[in-house]
Enzyme design. Sequence first.
Site, short mmCIF file in Angstrom:
data_model
loop_
_atom_site.label_atom_id
_atom_site.label_comp_id
_atom_site.label_asym_id
_atom_site.label_seq_id
_atom_site.Cartn_x
_atom_site.Cartn_y
_atom_site.Cartn_z
N LYS A 167 0.83 -1.21 0.00
CA LYS A 167 0.00 0.00 0.00
C LYS A 167 0.87 1.25 0.00
O LYS A 167 0.55 2.24 -0.64
CB LYS A 167 -0.94 0.01 1.20
CG LYS A 167 -2.07 -1.00 1.07
CD LYS A 167 -3.02 -0.90 2.25
CE LYS A 167 -4.14 -1.93 2.16
NZ LYS A 167 -4.96 -1.98 3.36
N LYS A 221 -4.13 -10.41 -6.22
CA LYS A 221 -5.43 -10.84 -5.69
C LYS A 221 -6.53 -9.88 -6.14
O LYS A 221 -6.28 -8.69 -6.38
CB LYS A 221 -5.39 -10.96 -4.17
CG LYS A 221 -5.34 -9.65 -3.45
CD LYS A 221 -5.68 -9.77 -1.97
CE LYS A 221 -5.67 -8.36 -1.39
NZ LYS A 221 -6.16 -8.17 -0.07
N LYS A 251 -10.73 -4.55 -4.00
CA LYS A 251 -11.59 -3.38 -4.20
C LYS A 251 -10.81 -2.22 -4.79
O LYS A 251 -11.35 -1.37 -5.48
CB LYS A 251 -12.18 -2.91 -2.86
CG LYS A 251 -13.00 -3.92 -2.13
CD LYS A 251 -13.51 -3.30 -0.81
CE LYS A 251 -13.87 -4.35 0.21
NZ LYS A 251 -12.89 -4.50 1.30
#
Length: 333
Positions: free
Chosen positions: A112, A193, A196
């Site tokens: 992130k 993966k 969202k």
Amino acid sequence: MNERVFSGIQPTGLIHVGNYLGAIRSWVDVQEGYESYFCIVDYHAITIHYDPADMKDRILDAVASNIAAGLDPEKCSIFVQSHVPEHTELCWLLTCLTPLGNLQRMTQFKEKASRQPEHVSAGLMNYPILQAADILLYKASIVPVGEDQLQHLELSRVLARKFNHTFGQTFPEPQPMLVQQAKIMALNDPEKKMSKSLPGSYIALSDEPEEIRAKIRRAVTDTGPSHEVMAPGVKNLFMLLELEAFAPGDIVRYLRGAYERRYLKYSELKHAVAEALVESLTPIRERRRELLARPHILEEIVAEGAKKARTIAHETMVEVKERMGLVSRHKRA
Ligand code: TYM
């Protein structure tokens, strides 16, 4: 003792089939046999860029989608993290026990942080401590999650052990409950993966049948069935098909057999996956829509959930503060 279950989901975007097959479907099963707490973790969701204007809708959508997928507020507590302030209170106490190195090593933190290098906050790094606080606050021993959360859960166990060792036995060590094989990959990039935050990677529980069919048609497979090892995109489509309750066994067997004998047409596989998804997601989509039309009911559900959660959260905090020497032995006036 009645074992407690805790799990959480971030309101960062539309809930997708990765969340559903990797986690929510097992929440629906465990609510039958365990005292269960399911939390919409809004404080986790503000550790990356977000738009305050649509946070409330995202939270309501997460509540509606979870109920539409089968969570029953009569059988479990569904609530919003920020409505129970003890989560952040315990988080601070655990922060003081957490070695910095454990946080810097976290795969999700690194991933992130690399996506938004101009804004790597202390909150993003401390994210797994808040997750540990979520779980330990309820003394949960079972945590149904997808594979991507195992590293975070390991920190919860480390912190439970460290707390128990330093201040006396308080917390059970939470164990993950995994759906075998259920790491659903991004449709447009099957090495990553389904997420969202990756546009094009997911099928949302709210997608209309035509959107589902179009997204599956565009899913990456491989350049031709050469088959030393099954390409990740093809494997992902088979996994979606096999995890879907509505995919008829004989179709799955036929497609597997066709793959083995090297005459499978990916268009056939995609058609079967899309139709299985359309069939299983249609009732969820419709129920979600009905629930979202009555937001006051959703608000009542989470208010009731927070009330139940706070009773336990309060008890734990009294015990934790007592053990840490933070409560005066003399009664306050
Ligand atoms: P989140 O919001 O990313 O995902 C919610 C759940 O869905 C699972 N999941 C997947 N499973 C299979 N394949 C995928 N592609 C996929 N994507 C997501 C996740 O593993 C998760 O179980 N940090 C957590 C939220 C959290 C939490 C907690 C979970 C906060 N506190 C305490 C358990 C206990 C997260 O980001 O989940």
